[in-house]
Design an enzyme around this catalytic site. Structure first.
Site, PDB file in Angstrom:
ATOM      1  N   GLU A 275      -7.157  -0.959 -18.710  1.00  0.00           N
ATOM      2  CA  GLU A 275      -7.286  -1.139 -17.255  1.00  0.00           C
ATOM      3  C   GLU A 275      -5.915  -1.245 -16.583  1.00  0.00           C
ATOM      4  O   GLU A 275      -5.612  -2.249 -15.935  1.00  0.00           O
ATOM      5  CB  GLU A 275      -8.088  -2.416 -16.965  1.00  0.00           C
ATOM      6  CG  GLU A 275      -9.453  -2.484 -17.628  1.00  0.00           C
ATOM      7  CD  GLU A 275     -10.084  -3.875 -17.547  1.00  0.00           C
ATOM      8  OE1 GLU A 275      -9.380  -4.860 -17.233  1.00  0.00           O
ATOM      9  OE2 GLU A 275     -11.289  -3.977 -17.798  1.00  0.00           O
ATOM     10  N   PRO A 276      -5.051  -0.249 -16.724  1.00  0.00           N
ATOM     11  CA  PRO A 276      -3.737  -0.359 -16.095  1.00  0.00           C
ATOM     12  C   PRO A 276      -3.814  -0.197 -14.579  1.00  0.00           C
ATOM     13  O   PRO A 276      -4.564   0.641 -14.079  1.00  0.00           O
ATOM     14  CB  PRO A 276      -2.950   0.803 -16.726  1.00  0.00           C
ATOM     15  CG  PRO A 276      -3.989   1.804 -17.102  1.00  0.00           C
ATOM     16  CD  PRO A 276      -5.251   1.044 -17.406  1.00  0.00           C
ATOM     17  N   GLY A 277      -3.070  -1.012 -13.864  1.00  0.00           N
ATOM     18  CA  GLY A 277      -2.981  -0.878 -12.412  1.00  0.00           C
ATOM     19  C   GLY A 277      -1.538  -0.616 -12.027  1.00  0.00           C
ATOM     20  O   GLY A 277      -1.147   0.490 -11.680  1.00  0.00           O
ATOM     21  N   ARG A 278      -0.737  -1.682 -12.172  1.00  0.00           N
ATOM     22  CA  ARG A 278       0.658  -1.649 -11.743  1.00  0.00           C
ATOM     23  C   ARG A 278       1.434  -0.469 -12.332  1.00  0.00           C
ATOM     24  O   ARG A 278       2.212   0.172 -11.642  1.00  0.00           O
ATOM     25  CB  ARG A 278       1.318  -2.958 -12.189  1.00  0.00           C
ATOM     26  CG  ARG A 278       2.686  -3.215 -11.649  1.00  0.00           C
ATOM     27  CD  ARG A 278       3.275  -4.463 -12.314  1.00  0.00           C
ATOM     28  NE  ARG A 278       2.414  -5.618 -12.239  1.00  0.00           N
ATOM     29  CZ  ARG A 278       2.480  -6.557 -11.290  1.00  0.00           C
ATOM     30  NH1 ARG A 278       3.383  -6.464 -10.342  1.00  0.00           N
ATOM     31  NH2 ARG A 278       1.650  -7.579 -11.303  1.00  0.00           N
ATOM     32  N   ARG A 314       4.801  -9.910  -2.150  1.00  0.00           N
ATOM     33  CA  ARG A 314       5.224 -10.244  -3.517  1.00  0.00           C
ATOM     34  C   ARG A 314       6.484 -11.112  -3.580  1.00  0.00           C
ATOM     35  O   ARG A 314       6.520 -12.065  -4.344  1.00  0.00           O
ATOM     36  CB  ARG A 314       5.380  -8.981  -4.374  1.00  0.00           C
ATOM     37  CG  ARG A 314       4.067  -8.181  -4.512  1.00  0.00           C
ATOM     38  CD  ARG A 314       4.165  -7.060  -5.540  1.00  0.00           C
ATOM     39  NE  ARG A 314       4.366  -7.603  -6.856  1.00  0.00           N
ATOM     40  CZ  ARG A 314       5.519  -7.635  -7.490  1.00  0.00           C
ATOM     41  NH1 ARG A 314       6.588  -7.104  -6.943  1.00  0.00           N
ATOM     42  NH2 ARG A 314       5.605  -8.183  -8.674  1.00  0.00           N
ATOM     43  N   CYS A 346       7.379 -15.878  11.440  1.00  0.00           N
ATOM     44  CA  CYS A 346       7.875 -17.241  11.651  1.00  0.00           C
ATOM     45  C   CYS A 346       7.624 -18.127  10.442  1.00  0.00           C
ATOM     46  O   CYS A 346       6.833 -19.076  10.502  1.00  0.00           O
ATOM     47  CB  CYS A 346       7.236 -17.814  12.899  1.00  0.00           C
ATOM     48  SG  CYS A 346       7.525 -16.743  14.295  1.00  0.00           S
ATOM     49  N   GLU A 347       8.228 -17.798   9.322  1.00  0.00           N
ATOM     50  CA  GLU A 347       8.158 -18.597   8.100  1.00  0.00           C
ATOM     51  C   GLU A 347       9.448 -18.334   7.340  1.00  0.00           C
ATOM     52  O   GLU A 347       9.861 -17.182   7.216  1.00  0.00           O
ATOM     53  CB  GLU A 347       7.019 -18.118   7.183  1.00  0.00           C
ATOM     54  CG  GLU A 347       5.665 -18.134   7.808  1.00  0.00           C
ATOM     55  CD  GLU A 347       4.652 -18.882   6.973  1.00  0.00           C
ATOM     56  OE1 GLU A 347       5.041 -19.489   5.955  1.00  0.00           O
ATOM     57  OE2 GLU A 347       3.486 -18.856   7.367  1.00  0.00           O
TER      58      GLU A 347
HETATM   59  C1  LIG Z   1      -5.335  -7.267 -12.388  1.00  0.00           C
HETATM   60  C2  LIG Z   1      -6.136  -6.799 -13.531  1.00  0.00           C
HETATM   61  C3  LIG Z   1      -5.796  -5.618 -14.207  1.00  0.00           C
HETATM   62  C4  LIG Z   1      -4.590  -4.785 -13.856  1.00  0.00           C
HETATM   63  O1  LIG Z   1      -3.389  -5.412 -14.173  1.00  0.00           O
HETATM   64  P1  LIG Z   1      -2.019  -4.595 -14.037  1.00  0.00           P
HETATM   65  O2  LIG Z   1      -0.981  -5.589 -14.362  1.00  0.00           O
HETATM   66  O3  LIG Z   1      -1.924  -4.120 -12.636  1.00  0.00           O
HETATM   67  O4  LIG Z   1      -2.058  -3.484 -15.014  1.00  0.00           O
HETATM   68  C5  LIG Z   1      -6.628  -5.187 -15.218  1.00  0.00           C
HETATM   69  N1  LIG Z   1      -7.731  -5.886 -15.583  1.00  0.00           N
HETATM   70  C6  LIG Z   1      -8.073  -7.034 -14.968  1.00  0.00           C
HETATM   71  C7  LIG Z   1      -9.292  -7.752 -15.410  1.00  0.00           C
HETATM   72  C8  LIG Z   1      -7.297  -7.539 -13.933  1.00  0.00           C
HETATM   73  O5  LIG Z   1      -7.642  -8.677 -13.330  1.00  0.00           O
END
Ligand SMILES: *Cc1c(COP(=O)(O)O)cnc(C)c1O
Length: 421
Positions: A275-278, A314, A346-347
């Protein structure tokens, strides 16, 4: 590697100068590169081959429909963590059979939505959730495919707020209790066990914590099979980190990650889900902003931008570092100036960088925050009634606005005044 490079003295996204987009869209805006997204997705595909696998892009990292559709066209599955993200994945044309549903607080309504629309599996995170899922499925006359998210008690050695696999974190069930919970799952009428799930955190810069967690998953898989369960899939979560600072240590490459997965889990005959996102969306995006003022403070210079913490949270939330580069390429050997880079909100937390050496910059100049494609636009808000930052997608020499900046009329029209006011 990404596709944001200087050409003819100007930073380009693929073949489009960012100045051209700024002139048409105004700043601030996010800009994404199709070629980078596609390249990163393919790296994971190649890293896991020839194992049977499905790369489920983590929708929460960047959930714009155009991004989801771009990845879906390459065969990506999706990992969603809410009913809203499930709807996005479906709207982008992803069939339910390629969507996994994660998250600690799935509601019965969300379960129902995913069961009606089709779902590959629920990654269940607690016993009460498991019982609720069984009831919902039974009431609908269907059987819900599930894995149990186990917490392997491994420290991902990442930022405190994005470590998820330690005993004290809210995610998953303790791995020592997994066998007993799987036994209960097998007794519940609305469920079908299909595998095991783990996700230990985000922005990991070493393979060792992954390997420690996956070894525990391998051991558990053997034990569960001995107990009579069918374990056909292993969902290994996301979390592989990206280099945020050009100078920093280099995180492992997808190919090294894939090689380790094959070594630790390859002999189990399971389909591997990740499940890659980043790593897919992060370096595929930049946030472009303009300098409003250069302010001489007490012993420091402030670079005041038209982007703020509401557009990219971030740095304020995780003390995260983003490389900041001028859109006009600095002359070689240009003397650097040291700035505190801030937004107009304003922070005091609305600070992107302190004491950052940058090429000389003046009012009206454009800068880009690199590696802003993940957890950038998705976390944006309209704090200070700053319109939600727009998004642009580039492919080759053309670009399109994939989410427009709302007008102030639209923003104000969302509020309603009760009759007694
Ligand atoms: C956030 C998340 C991801 C993705 O994480 P990355 O660091 O973006 O790869 C995958 N699986 C689950 C369950 C998450 O909560």
């Amino acid at each position: 590697m990404d596709h944001f490079i200087y050409r003819g003295g100007a930073l380009h996204a693929e073949d489009v100068p960012l100045t051209e987009i700024a002139a048409q869209v105004g700043t601030p805006f996010y800009c994404y590169s199709t070629a980078t997204l596609e390249r990163h997705f393919r790296l994971f595909e190649e890293a896991l081959s020839p194992l049977p696998h499905l790369v489920c892009y983590s929708v929460k990292s960047n959930s714009n429909l155009a991004i989801l559709k771009t990845l879906a066209a390459l065969g990506a599955g999706m990992d969603v963590v809410s009913g809203g993200e499930y709807r996005r994945a479906r709207a982008a044309g992803v069939p339910g059979e390629r969507i996994v549903f994660s998250g600690v607080g799935k509601t019965r309504e969300e379960m129902c939505l995913a069961l009606e629309g089709g779902i590959r599996q629920f990654n269940v995170e607690s016993v009460p959730e498991m019982q609720a899922l069984s009831q919902v499925a039974q009431a609908m006359g269907v059987v819900a495919p599930m894995t149990l998210r186990v917490n392997p008690d491994v420290d991902a050695r990442t930022h405190e707020k994005i470590a998820t696999g330690r005993r004290e974190d809210k995610f998953g069930v303790p791995i020592e209790r997994a066998r007993e919970i799987y036994a209960e799952a097998a007794r519940l009428p609305g469920l079908r066990v299909v595998g095991v799930d783990v996700h230990i955190g985000s922005q990991l810069t070493e393979l060792a914590p992954f390997e420690a967690a996956f070894s525990k998953v391998a051991e558990l898989t053997r034990a569960l099979r001995a107990d009579g369960h069918t374990i056909e899939r292993l969902d290994l979560g996301g979390g592989l980190g990206i280099p945020y600072a050009a100078s920093n240590e280099v995180p492992p490459l997808p190919t090294e990650y894939g090689t380790m997965i094959k070594r630790v889990l390859g002999d189990l005959g399971c389909e591997i889900e990740i499940e890659p996102g980043r790593l897919i969306s992060g370096n595929a995006g930049v946030l472009v902003a303009s300098v409003i003022y250069v302010k001489e403070g007490e012993g420091r210079k402030f670079l005041i931008l038209d982007a703020a913490m509401n557009d990219l949270v971030r740095p304020a939330m995780y003390n995260a570092w983003h490389d900041i580069v001028p859109i006009a390429e600095p002359a070689p050997g240009a003397v650097r100036d040291v700035f505190d880079v801030v937004g107009p909100v304003c922070e005091t937390g609305d600070t992107f960088a302190r004491g950052r050496p940058l090429a000389p910059l003046a009012e009206g100049d454009l800068v880009a925050f690199r590696s802003a494609g993940a957890y950038g636009a998705v976390m944006a808000s309209e704090y200070n009634t700053r319109p939600l930052v727009p998004e642009v997608l580039v492919k080759g020499d053309h670009f399109a606005v994939i989410r427009a900046r709302p007008t102030f009329d639209e923003i104000l029209a969302r509020d309603t005044i009760p009759p007694w006011v």
